[in-house]
Design a protein around this motif. Sequence first.
Motif, PDB file in Angstrom:
ATOM      1  N   THR A  93      43.024  -3.409 136.408  1.00  0.00           N
ATOM      2  CA  THR A  93      43.041  -3.889 137.790  1.00  0.00           C
ATOM      3  C   THR A  93      44.450  -4.293 138.186  1.00  0.00           C
ATOM      4  O   THR A  93      45.053  -5.156 137.557  1.00  0.00           O
ATOM      5  N   VAL A  94      44.957  -3.648 139.232  1.00  0.00           N
ATOM      6  CA  VAL A  94      46.281  -3.957 139.770  1.00  0.00           C
ATOM      7  C   VAL A  94      46.086  -4.641 141.123  1.00  0.00           C
ATOM      8  O   VAL A  94      45.446  -4.081 142.020  1.00  0.00           O
ATOM      9  N   LEU A  95      46.610  -5.840 141.260  1.00  0.00           N
ATOM     10  CA  LEU A  95      46.433  -6.628 142.474  1.00  0.00           C
ATOM     11  C   LEU A  95      47.708  -6.595 143.311  1.00  0.00           C
ATOM     12  O   LEU A  95      48.800  -6.863 142.810  1.00  0.00           O
ATOM     13  N   LEU A  96      47.576  -6.258 144.588  1.00  0.00           N
ATOM     14  CA  LEU A  96      48.700  -6.256 145.517  1.00  0.00           C
ATOM     15  C   LEU A  96      48.768  -7.603 146.225  1.00  0.00           C
ATOM     16  O   LEU A  96      47.775  -8.052 146.814  1.00  0.00           O
ATOM     17  N   LEU A  97      49.922  -8.239 146.166  1.00  0.00           N
ATOM     18  CA  LEU A  97      50.134  -9.522 146.819  1.00  0.00           C
ATOM     19  C   LEU A  97      51.361  -9.429 147.713  1.00  0.00           C
ATOM     20  O   LEU A  97      52.258  -8.616 147.482  1.00  0.00           O
ATOM     21  N   GLY A  98      51.402 -10.278 148.716  1.00  0.00           N
ATOM     22  CA  GLY A  98      52.557 -10.294 149.608  1.00  0.00           C
ATOM     23  C   GLY A  98      52.274 -11.131 150.834  1.00  0.00           C
ATOM     24  O   GLY A  98      51.147 -11.605 151.046  1.00  0.00           O
ATOM     25  N   LEU A  99      53.292 -11.317 151.650  1.00  0.00           N
ATOM     26  CA  LEU A  99      53.137 -12.065 152.879  1.00  0.00           C
ATOM     27  C   LEU A  99      52.393 -11.226 153.912  1.00  0.00           C
ATOM     28  O   LEU A  99      52.295 -10.001 153.794  1.00  0.00           O
ATOM     29  N   SER A 100      51.892 -11.884 154.924  1.00  0.00           N
ATOM     30  CA  SER A 100      51.179 -11.188 155.987  1.00  0.00           C
ATOM     31  C   SER A 100      52.114 -10.203 156.685  1.00  0.00           C
ATOM     32  O   SER A 100      53.239 -10.534 157.045  1.00  0.00           O
ATOM     33  N   GLY A 101      51.641  -8.960 156.846  1.00  0.00           N
ATOM     34  CA  GLY A 101      52.434  -7.935 157.506  1.00  0.00           C
ATOM     35  C   GLY A 101      53.418  -7.222 156.616  1.00  0.00           C
ATOM     36  O   GLY A 101      54.233  -6.427 157.103  1.00  0.00           O
ATOM     37  N   SER A 102      53.359  -7.459 155.307  1.00  0.00           N
ATOM     38  CA  SER A 102      54.335  -6.836 154.412  1.00  0.00           C
ATOM     39  C   SER A 102      54.040  -5.362 154.149  1.00  0.00           C
ATOM     40  O   SER A 102      54.914  -4.626 153.706  1.00  0.00           O
ATOM     41  N   GLY A 103      52.817  -4.912 154.405  1.00  0.00           N
ATOM     42  CA  GLY A 103      52.498  -3.499 154.251  1.00  0.00           C
ATOM     43  C   GLY A 103      51.607  -3.171 153.069  1.00  0.00           C
ATOM     44  O   GLY A 103      51.594  -2.030 152.594  1.00  0.00           O
ATOM     45  N   LYS A 104      50.833  -4.137 152.584  1.00  0.00           N
ATOM     46  CA  LYS A 104      49.966  -3.893 151.430  1.00  0.00           C
ATOM     47  C   LYS A 104      48.886  -2.862 151.754  1.00  0.00           C
ATOM     48  O   LYS A 104      48.657  -1.931 150.990  1.00  0.00           O
ATOM     49  N   SER A 105      48.226  -3.035 152.877  1.00  0.00           N
ATOM     50  CA  SER A 105      47.157  -2.114 153.251  1.00  0.00           C
ATOM     51  C   SER A 105      47.705  -0.724 153.548  1.00  0.00           C
ATOM     52  O   SER A 105      47.072   0.287 153.214  1.00  0.00           O
ATOM     53  N   SER A 106      48.883  -0.655 154.155  1.00  0.00           N
ATOM     54  CA  SER A 106      49.516   0.642 154.392  1.00  0.00           C
ATOM     55  C   SER A 106      49.873   1.316 153.082  1.00  0.00           C
ATOM     56  O   SER A 106      49.799   2.544 152.957  1.00  0.00           O
ATOM     57  N   LEU A 107      50.245   0.517 152.094  1.00  0.00           N
ATOM     58  CA  LEU A 107      50.565   1.064 150.777  1.00  0.00           C
ATOM     59  C   LEU A 107      49.319   1.650 150.123  1.00  0.00           C
ATOM     60  O   LEU A 107      49.379   2.711 149.482  1.00  0.00           O
ATOM     61  N   VAL A 108      48.182   0.981 150.282  1.00  0.00           N
ATOM     62  CA  VAL A 108      46.926   1.509 149.747  1.00  0.00           C
ATOM     63  C   VAL A 108      46.585   2.831 150.421  1.00  0.00           C
ATOM     64  O   VAL A 108      46.170   3.800 149.767  1.00  0.00           O
ATOM     65  N   ASN A 109      46.767   2.900 151.740  1.00  0.00           N
ATOM     66  CA  ASN A 109      46.500   4.146 152.454  1.00  0.00           C
ATOM     67  C   ASN A 109      47.408   5.270 151.970  1.00  0.00           C
ATOM     68  O   ASN A 109      46.998   6.435 151.904  1.00  0.00           O
ATOM     69  N   LEU A 110      48.646   4.927 151.639  1.00  0.00           N
ATOM     70  CA  LEU A 110      49.567   5.928 151.095  1.00  0.00           C
ATOM     71  C   LEU A 110      49.075   6.420 149.736  1.00  0.00           C
ATOM     72  O   LEU A 110      49.191   7.605 149.415  1.00  0.00           O
ATOM     73  N   MET A 111      48.516   5.524 148.933  1.00  0.00           N
ATOM     74  CA  MET A 111      47.977   5.932 147.636  1.00  0.00           C
ATOM     75  C   MET A 111      46.851   6.932 147.817  1.00  0.00           C
ATOM     76  O   MET A 111      46.753   7.922 147.072  1.00  0.00           O
TER      77      MET A 111
END
Length: 382
Positions: A93-111
């Motif tokens: 399990t790899v967990l993505l963390l970051g500040l709001s608006g940093s692009g975590k969800s966009s990164l998942v979509n790129l994956m």
Amino acid sequence: MINNQVNESHEESSPSSSPFYWWKSIPEFNSLNGSQNSSSIFKVLREMERLCWISEDGVDDLKHKLMIYKSGDFWLPIGGINKQDLDIPPLITVLLLGLSGSGKSSLVNLMYAVLGRSGIIPFSQTSTLVADESQNNPTMMLEEHNVLRSTRNGFCIYDSRGLDVNRMEEGLEEVSRWLTDGVRHNQQCRFGEDDVEVRLNWSSNGYVKRKVNYVAVVADLTVVYKAFFCGGDFTPVSAIKSLFHCPSIRTSNIDPLLILTHGDMLQPEERINGRIKICAYLGIPVTTGAYDIVCLTEQGILHEESDSITSFALIEAIYRGLLQSDRTHSPKKKYKDWIRDFFVNVMCSLAYFFAMLSRIFERWSGKRNEVKFIKILDRKTR
């Protein structure tokens, strides 16, 4: 050493003005060949050339390794213990963390676009509650993603709600709980008063709890650059550092991976300088400690379909996370370990019980002494 033939092979097909060969327009790039300069900017340029060189032929090979990966495949014999004696989870399990608006969800979509595509159709994406955080529609819950879209998948990616820079202490406490207790699909993130209705409509009951094996911190490179070079608000950068160095995130001596997004919004020199500054600020290598990854457009596709460099950088980042995860598996508990833990828990419970009794009798004794003292005073006054 950079191979001179690499630049020649890309000279016609990928000019320096091409958006996915952005670093070639930097003046220092012309003096890169044969240079032994060890400055940070030359290190980044060499790293980008490495990605460029390997990406064209290496994407499919590395993608295949992820497709056939099973949890524990990258484990190496260390410490004199056999693989069958390790406590290896069914999924990494790899967990993505970051500040709001940093692009975590966009990164998942790129994956999904890079790893889960069929032909030219990008498979997407995060749920309606895991939308673009820049559009004031942030992730409301933890969400598990099988970005390979395979029943034989050996790893999963967890998207999380962005942390609020004004409530970092509260956010770090929640992150510590995720790392300690594990995470579930659809698990509620901490909400404000306006999110009560969303909380009532979603439940993580029935989903498997997973131990977090590795963490990737996602940061907006434009925010970083403005903070260091344009006199912008430095609070987000300080928040990134507090998150990156959160004690619960570090497993063994391994740092989380830093993924920088939105770099395409900056000029090439600004993009490299921002990367150098944030890596130095966090105390990580400027090459192996961070990846500069451009996310998807609003249409859910790469900015350039031929941008194999971004695709390879993303796949290598996931691959590196799996390598690090397989180094941190703990030995299975044996029978004597369970007995020892049982007696430790019993002794701790007894210690807590007697401490509570001591506290109760101390207060009771104090009240009795106080009553006696009052009675003595009354007698003397009479």
